[in-house]
Enzyme design. Structure first.
Site, PDB file in Angstrom:
ATOM      1  N   ASP A 109       0.861  -1.172   0.000  1.00 34.52           N
ATOM      2  CA  ASP A 109       0.000   0.000   0.000  1.00 34.52           C
ATOM      3  C   ASP A 109       0.906   1.233   0.000  1.00 34.52           C
ATOM      4  OD1 ASP A 109      -1.957   1.876   0.284  1.00 34.52           O
ATOM      5  OD2 ASP A 109      -2.679   1.176   2.220  1.00 34.52           O
ATOM      6  N   ASP A 282      -7.719  -7.389   1.876  1.00 40.25           N
ATOM      7  CA  ASP A 282      -6.742  -7.408   2.971  1.00 40.25           C
ATOM      8  C   ASP A 282      -7.402  -6.799   4.183  1.00 40.25           C
ATOM      9  OD1 ASP A 282      -5.277  -4.597   3.872  1.00 40.25           O
ATOM     10  OD2 ASP A 282      -6.269  -4.458   1.924  1.00 40.25           O
ATOM     11  N   CYS A 320     -12.779 -26.983  12.247  1.00 39.58           N
ATOM     12  CA  CYS A 320     -11.520 -26.393  11.766  1.00 39.58           C
ATOM     13  C   CYS A 320     -10.398 -27.425  11.800  1.00 39.58           C
ATOM     14  CB  CYS A 320     -11.157 -25.189  12.634  1.00 39.58           C
ATOM     15  SG  CYS A 320      -9.618 -24.359  12.129  1.00 39.58           S
ATOM     16  N   CYS A 322      -7.079 -26.525  11.575  1.00 44.56           N
ATOM     17  CA  CYS A 322      -5.796 -25.870  11.820  1.00 44.56           C
ATOM     18  C   CYS A 322      -5.034 -26.552  12.956  1.00 44.56           C
ATOM     19  CB  CYS A 322      -6.000 -24.388  12.127  1.00 44.56           C
ATOM     20  SG  CYS A 322      -6.543 -24.021  13.818  1.00 44.56           S
ATOM     21  N   CYS A 325      -6.619 -25.960  16.505  1.00 47.10           N
ATOM     22  CA  CYS A 325      -7.845 -26.706  16.804  1.00 47.10           C
ATOM     23  C   CYS A 325      -7.595 -28.207  16.873  1.00 47.10           C
ATOM     24  CB  CYS A 325      -8.913 -26.391  15.766  1.00 47.10           C
ATOM     25  SG  CYS A 325      -9.578 -24.720  15.910  1.00 47.10           S
ATOM     26  N   HIS A 351      -4.725 -19.828  14.022  1.00 47.97           N
ATOM     27  CA  HIS A 351      -6.126 -20.206  13.810  1.00 47.97           C
ATOM     28  C   HIS A 351      -6.866 -19.166  12.977  1.00 47.97           C
ATOM     29  CE1 HIS A 351     -10.250 -21.402  14.382  1.00 47.97           C
ATOM     30  NE2 HIS A 351     -10.491 -20.144  14.723  1.00 47.97           N
TER      31      HIS A 351
END
Length: 394
Positions: A109, A282, A320, A322, A325, A351
């Site tokens: 940016d 984003d 989930c 991940c 988890c 996560h």
């Protein structure tokens, strides 16, 4: 796509001419689409979410972590990197990719939003912006040409034109004058940009006035950019106003251009943005919320510091996959957070980013299978606070 090895800047430009964005599939019944954005550090399957690495790192995450999570592109901020450690310092070290050890695409940016949002004793003229550093109080002057110099020094794959972002609300006259300035700055950015291995995006401004947004979009298309971003949203307005602006602006952007919605947003914002044809997003929410113990799940947000989780041995989100988890309970995550252990931030961030990146993968698959409407309905049905495991809004 493997990283493309290029010998010269000319070959770089010719190698991807007309191929920066490729449309793969249009959603049935909605403006949503599947595509791919091509850069010289690889491809980004869209719609996609970009984790925010403001200072050259996504807080708490290594590049290896991000690759394992499936991130294909990250975002850096030219304003912050200009102040510390400096774009020339980074350029001497081979650019941002080399400096931070990330070989996939990067977007930077221009820093316009930060300069205005941080209220750094700014003075705006048609020539540029004078502002005070939030680090040491030093004075700086950024013009569109200087912004491009900074972003070229950083060497990101996708760079943004310098723009003026107004607070919400702003009256019509002020917004119209700001739009004229932003379009002038966009022309100067385009004229100043020299690097052939970067793609320059313009930013549609115009506040919450339909005619100004239309003028902003048409002005950028006339100037000629590689992609078009929608800026000036998620600045305090109700979600319905943001979505109304998207409904007005996105159809003005030809489908050959990647469409980037800047600084947005919540999981709901991502779903609604994709429904309206946005390709890139984003937002700092997943990483910032992780540091404050707010965790995104398929059934809504979990505020892990709440006492109700003290002896809760269930995973954070049973749906989930991940690392957090699969291995740890809510009780343990709460213990870490309350004890201010650094591991709490790391596990929470893993996560939240996994959740966001997996959500985008689900949206991509739903578009491909022409079941985006069903996906959206299921998304909202799961987030009903009455479903076990969800946490009602505070």
């Amino acid at each position: 796509m493997e990283r493309i090895e290029i010998d010269t800047a000319t070959e770089k430009k010719e190698g991807l001419a007309g191929e920066h964005f490729r449309l793969l599939h249009r959603s049935e019944g909605t403006p949503a689409r599947r595509g791919v954005v091509r850069t010289f550090h690889g491809e980004i399957q869209t719609p996609a979410f970009m984790p925010v690495g403001t200072l050259g790192s996504v807080k708490g995450m290594s590049p290896e972590d991000l690759e394992r999570l499936g991130a294909r592109i990250i975002l850096g901020n030219a304003y912050h990197l200009y102040l510390r450690p400096g774009h020339e310092f980074i350029a001497r070290r081979g650019g941002l990719h080399s400096f931070i050890g990330w070989n996939r695409p990067i977007l930077t940016d221009s820093g316009g939003y930060q300069i205005f949002s941080l209220n750094l004793l700014t003075k705006v003229t048609d020539e540029g912006v004078t502002f005070q550093s939030h680090l040491d109080g030093s004075r700086h002057f950024i013009t569109p040409e200087k912004a491009i110099e900074i972003e070229e020094g950083l060497g990101a794959d996708i760079i943004m034109a310098f723009d003026e972002c107004l607070p919400y609300p702003s009256d019509y006259a002020k917004t119209a004058a700001s739009l004229e300035r932003t379009l002038d700055w966009a022309r100067r950015c385009k004229a100043a940009h020299r690097r052939e291995d970067q793609f320059l995006y313009g930013i549609v401004q115009g506040g919450f006035y339909e005619d100004l947004r239309k003028k902003g979009a048409e002005g950028l298309l006339e100037i000629g950019f590689d992609g078009i971003a929608v800026g000036g949203l998620s600045v305090g307005e109700p979600q319905e106003q943001m979505l109304h602006i998207l409904d007005e602006v996105v159809p003005l952007i030809p489908e050959a251009f990647p469409r980037y919605l800047m600084g947005v947003g919540t999981p709901e914002d991502l779903v609604e943005g994709v429904m309206r044809g946005i390709d890139l997003f984003d937002c700092v929410l997943p990483t910032r919320h992780a540091r404050t113990g707010s965790l995104f799940t398929s059934r809504g947000e979990v505020h892990i510091k709440n006492a109700r989780y003290t002896e809760d041995d269930r995973p954070l989100d049973a749906d989930c996959g991940c690392y957090t988890c699969r291995n740890f309970s809510r009780a343990y995550l709460r213990h870490l957070f309350m004890a201010k252990e650094l591991l709490a931030i790391r596990l929470n961030t893993l996560h939240n980013l996994y959740y966001y990146l997996t959500l985008m993968e689900g949206l991509r698959q739903a578009i491909e299978k022409d079941r985006l409407g069903s996906f959206r309905n299921e998304f909202y049905q799961k987030r009903n606070p009455e479903i076990e495991g969800a946490e009602p809004e505070a």
